[in-house]
Design an enzyme around this catalytic site. Structure first.
Site, short mmCIF file in Angstrom:
data_model
loop_
_atom_site.label_atom_id
_atom_site.label_comp_id
_atom_site.label_asym_id
_atom_site.label_seq_id
_atom_site.Cartn_x
_atom_site.Cartn_y
_atom_site.Cartn_z
N ARG A 131 0.82 -1.22 0.00
CA ARG A 131 0.00 0.00 0.00
C ARG A 131 0.85 1.26 0.00
O ARG A 131 0.59 2.19 -0.78
CB ARG A 131 -0.95 0.01 1.20
CG ARG A 131 -2.00 -1.09 1.13
CD ARG A 131 -2.82 -1.16 2.40
NE ARG A 131 -1.91 -1.46 3.51
CZ ARG A 131 -2.18 -1.22 4.78
NH1 ARG A 131 -3.31 -0.66 5.14
NH2 ARG A 131 -1.31 -1.53 5.72
N ASN A 187 -6.01 -2.81 2.07
CA ASN A 187 -5.98 -4.25 2.24
C ASN A 187 -7.42 -4.76 2.33
O ASN A 187 -8.29 -4.05 2.85
CB ASN A 187 -5.26 -4.63 3.53
CG ASN A 187 -3.76 -4.51 3.43
OD1 ASN A 187 -3.19 -4.46 2.35
ND2 ASN A 187 -3.10 -4.45 4.57
#
Length: 95
Positions: A18, A36
């Site tokens: 990320r 996520n």
């Protein structure tokens, strides 16, 4: 302006996916978000010029060092004129 919604599967959590995605998007002037998913996948939305968004989609196929990307699902969507790029929390109650 184009928008791509991607789901990335494989070993993609716990490898700075990320954060690296956010930094890469900012470098290329792409807006959107990344998060996520509870099942171990990563979900992202990329908005920007066709070339810039395609660079991010291409990046998602390998991710950062340490990732083991197995599959990338890509869907085109209507742009929402997003500004900036953020990391969102994992959704609750996601099925």
């Amino acid at each position: 302006m184009v928008r791509k919604h991607v789901i990335v599967s494989g070993l993609v959590q716990g490898v700075f996916f990320r954060d690296t995605c956010r930094r890469t998007a900012i470098e290329h002037g792409v807006s959107g978000w990344v998060r996520n998913l509870p099942n171990g996948d990563v979900e992202a939305v990329f908005e920007g010029t066709d070339d810039s968004v395609e660079r991010l989609v291409g990046w998602a196929h390998h991710g950062p060092r340490g990732a083991d990307v197995r599959e990338v699902e890509v869907r085109e969507e209507a742009p929402e004129d997003l500004r900036g790029f953020e990391i969102l929390p994992t959704p609750r109650g996601w099925a």
